[in-house]
Design an enzyme around this catalytic site. Structure first.
Site, mmCIF file in Angstrom:
data_model
loop_
_atom_site.group_PDB
_atom_site.id
_atom_site.type_symbol
_atom_site.label_atom_id
_atom_site.label_comp_id
_atom_site.label_asym_id
_atom_site.label_seq_id
_atom_site.Cartn_x
_atom_site.Cartn_y
_atom_site.Cartn_z
ATOM 1 N N ASP A 33 0.846 -1.192 0.000
ATOM 2 C CA ASP A 33 0.000 0.000 0.000
ATOM 3 C C ASP A 33 0.885 1.247 0.000
ATOM 4 O O ASP A 33 1.908 1.302 0.681
ATOM 5 C CB ASP A 33 -0.910 0.000 1.240
ATOM 6 C CG ASP A 33 -2.062 0.976 1.099
ATOM 7 O OD1 ASP A 33 -3.216 0.526 0.931
ATOM 8 O OD2 ASP A 33 -1.823 2.212 1.148
ATOM 9 N N ILE A 34 0.479 2.245 -0.761
ATOM 10 C CA ILE A 34 1.273 3.472 -0.911
ATOM 11 C C ILE A 34 1.274 4.297 0.373
ATOM 12 O O ILE A 34 2.177 5.108 0.605
ATOM 13 C CB ILE A 34 0.731 4.300 -2.102
ATOM 14 C CG1 ILE A 34 1.800 5.210 -2.668
ATOM 15 C CG2 ILE A 34 -0.523 5.080 -1.735
ATOM 16 C CD1 ILE A 34 1.449 5.791 -4.038
ATOM 17 N N ASN A 94 -12.910 -3.348 2.601
ATOM 18 C CA ASN A 94 -13.893 -2.265 2.658
ATOM 19 C C ASN A 94 -14.822 -2.413 1.459
ATOM 20 O O ASN A 94 -14.357 -2.647 0.334
ATOM 21 C CB ASN A 94 -13.186 -0.902 2.608
ATOM 22 C CG ASN A 94 -12.308 -0.673 3.820
ATOM 23 O OD1 ASN A 94 -12.684 -1.010 4.939
ATOM 24 N ND2 ASN A 94 -11.127 -0.121 3.609
ATOM 25 N N GLY A 100 -16.294 2.391 3.495
ATOM 26 C CA GLY A 100 -15.104 3.239 3.337
ATOM 27 C C GLY A 100 -14.221 2.849 2.174
ATOM 28 O O GLY A 100 -13.034 3.169 2.156
ATOM 29 N N GLN A 101 -14.783 2.170 1.183
ATOM 30 C CA GLN A 101 -13.977 1.781 0.018
ATOM 31 C C GLN A 101 -13.697 2.995 -0.855
ATOM 32 O O GLN A 101 -14.620 3.718 -1.244
ATOM 33 C CB GLN A 101 -14.722 0.716 -0.801
ATOM 34 C CG GLN A 101 -13.926 0.220 -1.996
ATOM 35 C CD GLN A 101 -14.645 -0.885 -2.768
ATOM 36 O OE1 GLN A 101 -15.745 -1.297 -2.409
ATOM 37 N NE2 GLN A 101 -14.016 -1.351 -3.829
ATOM 38 N N HIS A 107 -10.363 -5.386 -3.461
ATOM 39 C CA HIS A 107 -9.037 -5.680 -2.907
ATOM 40 C C HIS A 107 -9.127 -6.064 -1.448
ATOM 41 O O HIS A 107 -10.005 -5.594 -0.723
ATOM 42 C CB HIS A 107 -8.105 -4.465 -3.051
ATOM 43 C CG HIS A 107 -8.678 -3.186 -2.524
ATOM 44 N ND1 HIS A 107 -9.589 -2.428 -3.223
ATOM 45 C CD2 HIS A 107 -8.476 -2.516 -1.359
ATOM 46 C CE1 HIS A 107 -9.916 -1.353 -2.519
ATOM 47 N NE2 HIS A 107 -9.264 -1.393 -1.381
ATOM 48 N N HIS A 109 -6.949 -5.858 2.070
ATOM 49 C CA HIS A 109 -5.814 -5.275 2.792
ATOM 50 C C HIS A 109 -5.267 -6.363 3.705
ATOM 51 O O HIS A 109 -6.036 -7.050 4.387
ATOM 52 C CB HIS A 109 -6.274 -4.121 3.701
ATOM 53 C CG HIS A 109 -6.834 -2.942 2.993
ATOM 54 N ND1 HIS A 109 -6.104 -1.796 2.789
ATOM 55 C CD2 HIS A 109 -8.057 -2.709 2.460
ATOM 56 C CE1 HIS A 109 -6.856 -0.902 2.159
ATOM 57 N NE2 HIS A 109 -8.054 -1.433 1.951
HETATM 58 P P1 AMP Z 1 -9.873 1.287 0.215
HETATM 59 O O1 AMP Z 1 -10.199 2.482 1.053
HETATM 60 O O2 AMP Z 1 -10.231 -0.006 0.887
HETATM 61 O O3 AMP Z 1 -10.454 1.410 -1.181
HETATM 62 O O4 AMP Z 1 -8.300 1.236 0.097
HETATM 63 C C1 AMP Z 1 -7.588 1.795 -0.976
HETATM 64 C C2 AMP Z 1 -6.129 1.708 -0.614
HETATM 65 O O5 AMP Z 1 -5.368 1.888 -1.789
HETATM 66 C C3 AMP Z 1 -5.660 2.762 0.381
HETATM 67 O O6 AMP Z 1 -5.098 2.104 1.523
HETATM 68 C C4 AMP Z 1 -4.601 3.550 -0.393
HETATM 69 O O7 AMP Z 1 -3.515 3.970 0.397
HETATM 70 C C5 AMP Z 1 -4.187 2.551 -1.449
HETATM 71 N N1 AMP Z 1 -3.639 3.122 -2.673
HETATM 72 C C6 AMP Z 1 -4.136 4.135 -3.418
HETATM 73 N N2 AMP Z 1 -3.378 4.359 -4.498
HETATM 74 C C7 AMP Z 1 -2.364 3.458 -4.447
HETATM 75 C C8 AMP Z 1 -1.241 3.176 -5.278
HETATM 76 N N3 AMP Z 1 -0.991 3.882 -6.401
HETATM 77 N N4 AMP Z 1 -0.396 2.176 -4.904
HETATM 78 C C9 AMP Z 1 -0.626 1.474 -3.786
HETATM 79 N N5 AMP Z 1 -1.672 1.681 -2.955
HETATM 80 C C10 AMP Z 1 -2.533 2.662 -3.286
#
Ligand code: AMP
Length: 121
Positions: A33-34, A94, A100-101, A107, A109
């Site tokens: 995760d970024i 999520n 909170g998605q 995906h 986590h």
């Molecule tokens: P969600 O809120 O469950 O949709 O989680 C989305 C996740 O994607 C968040 O934890 C972000 O930090 C992560 N995210 C967004 N953009 C990127 C990216 N380019 N590379 C890796 N993780 C990302």
């Protein structure tokens, strides 16, 4: 909800945006995760175009469903957070607005590397 081909994970899957890859096979891609929320924060995404868990459960093939679950275990082992190679982890999904998605590509986590704490705040 219709799948948005321009979402960030679709771009990562197409190789248009880089990621810190952990694992890839025919069914899944996993990357860090970024914006990590714990010492280890990995994402595991199916390669198919599914918006969320509900979409995946309803429309993915049995092979895709098994492939995703097996992929999670492989990633957890690679990161040494699985219960056989480490001390365990939390898998979290999520779903939709109230869940909170933020990214509309299904995906998981995976959080680990330390105690994860309360389940819900
Ligand atoms: P969600 O809120 O469950 O949709 O989680 C989305 C996740 O994607 C968040 O934890 C972000 O930090 C992560 N995210 C967004 N953009 C990127 C990216 N380019 N590379 C890796 N993780 C990302």
């Amino acid at each position: 909800m219709k799948y948005d081909d321009d979402n960030i994970f679709a771009k990562i899957l197409r190789g248009e945006i880089p990621c810190k890859k952990i694992y890839e096979d025919n069914f899944v891609l996993s990357f860090h995760d970024i914006n990590p929320q714990k010492k280890i924060h990995a994402l595991v995404i199916p390669k198919g175009k599914y918006v969320d868990l509900d979409d995946f459960s309803e429309n993915a093939s049995p092979e895709e469903i098994v492939g995703l679950l097996k992929g999670i275990k492989i990633v957890a082992q690679k990161l040494k957070i699985s219960t056989d190679k480490g001390k365990g982890y939390r898998a979290l999904v999520n779903i939709g607005e109230n869940g909170g998605q933020e990214v509309p590509h299904f995906h998981f986590h995976l959080f680990g590397g330390e105690k994860i704490g309360r389940m819900v705040q």
